[in-house]
Motif scaffolding. Structure first.
Motif, PDB file in Angstrom:
ATOM      1  N   ASP A 176      19.727  -5.250  71.088  1.00  0.00           N
ATOM      2  CA  ASP A 176      18.284  -5.308  70.822  1.00  0.00           C
ATOM      3  C   ASP A 176      17.946  -6.555  70.023  1.00  0.00           C
ATOM      4  OD1 ASP A 176      19.748  -4.112  68.702  1.00  0.00           O
ATOM      5  OD2 ASP A 176      17.866  -3.540  67.756  1.00  0.00           O
ATOM      6  N   GLU A 177      18.894  -7.007  69.204  1.00  0.00           N
ATOM      7  CA  GLU A 177      18.653  -8.231  68.446  1.00  0.00           C
ATOM      8  C   GLU A 177      18.734  -9.450  69.350  1.00  0.00           C
ATOM      9  OE1 GLU A 177      20.015  -6.787  64.029  1.00  0.00           O
ATOM     10  OE2 GLU A 177      21.106  -8.432  64.970  1.00  0.00           O
ATOM     11  N   TRP A 229      14.044  -8.650  61.030  1.00  0.00           N
ATOM     12  CA  TRP A 229      13.713  -9.514  62.172  1.00  0.00           C
ATOM     13  C   TRP A 229      12.264  -9.974  62.145  1.00  0.00           C
ATOM     14  CZ3 TRP A 229      16.294 -12.230  65.712  1.00  0.00           C
ATOM     15  CH2 TRP A 229      17.674 -12.065  65.708  1.00  0.00           C
ATOM     16  N   ASP A 230      11.390  -9.118  61.647  1.00  0.00           N
ATOM     17  CA  ASP A 230       9.995  -9.556  61.500  1.00  0.00           C
ATOM     18  C   ASP A 230       9.941 -10.769  60.577  1.00  0.00           C
ATOM     19  OD1 ASP A 230       9.237  -7.551  63.139  1.00  0.00           O
ATOM     20  OD2 ASP A 230       8.538  -6.194  61.547  1.00  0.00           O
ATOM     21  N   THR A 280      17.486 -18.551  77.924  1.00  0.00           N
ATOM     22  CA  THR A 280      16.743 -17.392  77.451  1.00  0.00           C
ATOM     23  C   THR A 280      17.422 -16.147  78.005  1.00  0.00           C
ATOM     24  OG1 THR A 280      15.322 -17.311  79.378  1.00  0.00           O
ATOM     25  CG2 THR A 280      14.587 -18.703  77.565  1.00  0.00           C
ATOM     26  N   GLU A 324      17.849  -9.530  72.305  1.00  0.00           N
ATOM     27  CA  GLU A 324      16.588  -9.584  73.037  1.00  0.00           C
ATOM     28  C   GLU A 324      15.446 -10.119  72.185  1.00  0.00           C
ATOM     29  OE1 GLU A 324      16.558  -5.594  74.444  1.00  0.00           O
ATOM     30  OE2 GLU A 324      18.022  -6.068  76.012  1.00  0.00           O
ATOM     31  N   ARG A 325      15.596 -10.070  70.880  1.00  0.00           N
ATOM     32  CA  ARG A 325      14.553 -10.600  70.002  1.00  0.00           C
ATOM     33  C   ARG A 325      14.666 -12.111  69.817  1.00  0.00           C
ATOM     34  NH1 ARG A 325      12.327  -7.134  65.992  1.00  0.00           N
ATOM     35  NH2 ARG A 325      12.711  -4.946  66.468  1.00  0.00           N
ATOM     36  N   CYS A 326      15.740 -12.697  70.331  1.00  0.00           N
ATOM     37  CA  CYS A 326      15.928 -14.142  70.150  1.00  0.00           C
ATOM     38  C   CYS A 326      15.218 -14.904  71.256  1.00  0.00           C
ATOM     39  CB  CYS A 326      17.412 -14.496  70.195  1.00  0.00           C
ATOM     40  SG  CYS A 326      18.343 -13.762  68.863  1.00  0.00           S
ATOM     41  N   HIS A 327      14.778 -16.120  70.927  1.00  0.00           N
ATOM     42  CA  HIS A 327      14.186 -16.968  71.960  1.00  0.00           C
ATOM     43  C   HIS A 327      15.243 -17.391  72.963  1.00  0.00           C
ATOM     44  CE1 HIS A 327      11.332 -18.057  68.495  1.00  0.00           C
ATOM     45  NE2 HIS A 327      10.670 -17.276  69.321  1.00  0.00           N
ATOM     46  N   HIS A 350      11.181 -13.862  62.367  1.00  0.00           N
ATOM     47  CA  HIS A 350      10.164 -14.410  63.278  1.00  0.00           C
ATOM     48  C   HIS A 350       9.049 -15.099  62.499  1.00  0.00           C
ATOM     49  CE1 HIS A 350      11.182 -13.589  67.467  1.00  0.00           C
ATOM     50  NE2 HIS A 350      11.934 -12.619  66.970  1.00  0.00           N
ATOM     51  N   ARG A 405      16.432  -3.243  59.734  1.00  0.00           N
ATOM     52  CA  ARG A 405      16.728  -4.315  60.697  1.00  0.00           C
ATOM     53  C   ARG A 405      15.448  -4.864  61.294  1.00  0.00           C
ATOM     54  NH1 ARG A 405      20.846  -1.922  64.717  1.00  0.00           N
ATOM     55  NH2 ARG A 405      19.936  -3.447  66.114  1.00  0.00           N
ATOM     56  N   ARG A 406      14.559  -3.952  61.651  1.00  0.00           N
ATOM     57  CA  ARG A 406      13.304  -4.412  62.230  1.00  0.00           C
ATOM     58  C   ARG A 406      12.547  -5.281  61.236  1.00  0.00           C
ATOM     59  NH1 ARG A 406       9.696  -0.912  66.039  1.00  0.00           N
ATOM     60  NH2 ARG A 406      11.454  -1.587  67.299  1.00  0.00           N
TER      61      ARG A 406
END
Lengths: 305, 377
Positions: free
Chosen positions: A194-195, A173-174, A215, A197-200, A177, A169-170
């Protein structure tokens, strides 16, 4: 600021179920927007309407500057859509799947594109392996590679990481991005905090309506939620007792700790007062996105269900 | 090893029944299959076809000729649908398959009967399908003795005894030895082609839906007709390979005569392959699971085998069954294959059947296009 997606008044019914109701959404170019909401809230339906897979009952607007109802064909050519379920051909090899996609989009220089894609994935050595024999994580990465091969300007991902291990998953997501840094606009639906939180940006929908937008910090701030955290022996066992007290919007165990939230600080403090003594330690904390979402979910259920 | 538990068996049994009733199509087929089979086998199929269309050329207008014709009609096997004026007309009616029999009563029939000078009538049978003609031909055996019994009186009474007053000469055209294989093997071409092609393609779209790949496919710019052509083209090749294979074996193993008609045959094969593929594609847009698609193509095969004239004589069936048969492409394809191979007929002779195949292709392609959705709605 340019908008990659700017649609309003979106409606979709399936029989007597009103799945998406008067939904409006704007997405800035180059940003990653997380689409959150409970199951059956209309996330998948909305994504499918945006990429022309479903015809909206009403609604208008533009996707990538094109009328999203009348120019669905042109939008399709500039959009990548990754389905919830793995939807490449399991009985074709990795390379054959990519070559098929390259052909469908009439990409020039097909072989080079396929090879580049394989290299980017790090799968050059396994190019002849059948897609069906890949592990869940690799399948997701292959599916992603397939839907960005034609260099879309908009990427729609429907719960792309369901059932994938944390490391995969990480990495996934990298990759998202990295693509976003190149200017790609991404809309991704997910259930993972956690995903989110990775979104703009975050868009929270429930029962087909937009409940919160902005946000992560903005969504938390606008919720007006006050949260106390209790730690100490037996803290997590209190949730049932506290949940029904007036002023408590919700009480949820977090490991051995307990989060109690409400929108009215005075009422909330009154509610937890009987337990505000040893051995429990109480601190006011910033509500997490999860607190906010569960609160929103409860609220929307009260309003619409 | 513990014993069987009735509870556990019931659990599985109840679940199985519930699932069965969920799948409406399967349910419908379970009921429809025996009904259709019963109706087809019970009413439509007739191993002893009667009232077969017959053309006559009567060159003798004497009483005996009329009595003989009357006796032929009374046998129940012959239905005189055409009166030819020349031998050419008679031949044409038989060659093009408008009639099963062509009967000629020669000009000197009455004269020869009176003289006792080996009078004959000529019965030409389209024996391409031996089972359609067999019983009718057998019924002719008693004709000479019976036909003129009431006419041969007075001075001619002596002619009524043995030997019979005239002779029936039977020509089995197109398949003189009445070899069933000559009829069945070309017919098999139609049945095998539709079995493989309809079944294989009927899974095509359904499989994409079942595996979830359709969602991705629809999100790409690919158009319905592109999907259809792309999906079906490989099977055209499959169909052509099968055709060459079947015809080769028909020649080598069974010695099926091949009289020519290659143009009509090729055209018929192309149209039939296209029609079968388009039909399979249409079924796969209707079916929701691959199992349903298989059931539907099986359901289609039933009348294709029973009502097309493949196994049982088409003319032996009642009108309603013939009407259903006429809607099935195999029926027309069989006429093209048998007409071309056994009779050497060309495109100009077989155009009604070729035209029917073309109409079928166009209608089914149009329906399939209308059914195929570019969205998931």
């Amino acid at each position: 600021m340019t908008l990659a997606v700017d649609v309003s008044g979106l409606d979709k019914r399936f029989g007597d179920k009103h799945v998406v109701q008067n939904l409006s959404i704007q997405v800035e170019t180059g940003r990653i927007t997380g689409f959150l909401g409970p199951n059956g809230s209309g996330k998948t339906t909305t994504l499918r309407m945006l990429c022309g897979l479903l015809t909206p009952d009403s609604g208008e607007g533009e996707v990538l500057g094109l009328d999203f109802r009348r120019e669905a064909e042109r939008i399709k050519r500039q959009t990548g859509y990754m389905t919830q379920k793995f939807s490449l051909y399991e009985d074709l090899s990795i390379e054959e799947n990519l070559a098929f996609v390259a052909r469908v989009y009439s990409l020039p220089d097909r072989r080079r594109r396929v090879t580049e894609s394989l290299e980017r994935l790090g799968l050059e050595n396994r190019r002849r392996q059948l897609a069906g024999s890949l592990s869940g994580g690799w399948k997701q990465r292959l599916a992603l590679a397939a839907c960005v091969m034609h260099e879309p300007r908009l990427l729609l991902l429907d719960e792309p990481t369901a059932g994938v291990d944390p490391k995969a998953r990480r990495e996934f997501w990298d990759e998202i991005h990295a693509l976003s840094a190149e200017g790609l606009t991404v809309m991704v639906s997910t259930h993972y905090m956690d995903e989110a939180e990775r979104c703009h940006d975050i868009a929270y929908i429930a029962y087909g309506r937009m409940m919160a937008r902005g946000t992560g910090d903005e969504v938390i701030a606008r919720s007006g939620l006050v949260t106390f955290r209790a730690e100490g022996p037996g803290a997590d066992r209190l949730s049932r007792k506290l949940a029904d007290r007036p002023g408590v919007a919700m009480a949820a165990p977090f490991g051995s700790a307990l989060h109690v939230s409400g929108t009215d600080r005075a009422a909330l403090e009154a509610a937890i007062a009987p337990w505000r003594r040893d051995p429990l330690r109480w601190t006011q904390v910033e509500p997490t996105l999860e607190d906010v979402f569960i609160h929103l979910m409860n609220q929307s259920r009260d309003n619409f269900a | 090893m513990s014993g069987l538990s009735l509870n556990r068996i019931m659990a599985v049994l109840v679940k199985e029944f519930t699932q069965l009733t969920r799948d409406r199509l399967t349910y419908a087929l379970i009921l429809a299959m025996p009904i259709v089979q019963l109706l087809l086998f019970g009413y439509a199929i007739n191993g002893d076809p009667r009232n077969l269309p017959t053309a006559v050329l009567v060159q003798d207008n004497g009483t005996f000729a009329r009595s003989t014709l009357g006796a032929i009609r009374n046998s129940g096997y012959f239905d005189i649908t055409e009166v030819a004026r020349t031998t050419a007309e008679l031949d044409e009616a038989l060659a093009l398959g408008r009639v099963q029999f062509a009967i000629t009563i020669p000009a000197d029939f009455t004269r020869r009967v009176v003289r006792g000078d080996r009078a004959t009538i000529l019965v030409e049978a389209d024996a391409a399908d031996p089972s359609a003609t067999g019983n009718a031909v057998a019924a002719l055996a008693s004709l000479p003795r019976e036909a003129l019994r009431h006419d041969l009186t007075g001075p001619l009474a002596a002619r009524a005894g043995a030997p019979p007053p005239f002779e029936v000469v039977v020509h089995r055209r197109y398949n003189p030895e009445a070899v069933t294989a000559y009829n069945i093997v070309p017919g098999l071409l139609g049945v095998i082609l539709s079995m493989t092609l309809v079944m294989m393609t009927s899974l095509g779209v359904t499989r994409e839906y079942e595996r979830g790949t359709m969602e991705s496919l629809l999100a790409t710019p690919v158009r319905p007709l592109e999907v259809m052509i792309g999906k079906l083209a490989p099977y055209v090749l499959v169909g052509l390979i099968q055709t060459v294979f079947i015809l080769g074996l028909a020649k080598l193993l069974f010695g099926v005569p091949m009289q020519g008609g290659w143009g009509a045959l090729s055209l018929g094969i192309i149209l039939f392959i296209m029609g079968s593929l388009a039909l399979g594609f249409l079924l796969s847009t209707v079916a929701r699971t691959q199992l349903q698609a298989m059931q539907m193509s099986f359901f289609y095969m039933l009348p294709s085998i029973l009502l097309s004239g493949f196994m049982f004589p088409y003319r032996g069936m009642p009108d309603w069954a013939q009407a259903i048969g006429a809607l099935i492409p195999v029926t027309h394809f069989l006429r093209v294959v048998r007409g071309a191979l056994l009779k050497g007929l060309g495109v100009s002779d077989l155009w009604p059947s070729l035209g029917a195949l073309l109409v079928f292709v166009l209608v089914v392609v149009a329906l399939a296009m209308a059914r195929y959705r570019t969205t998931l709605d």
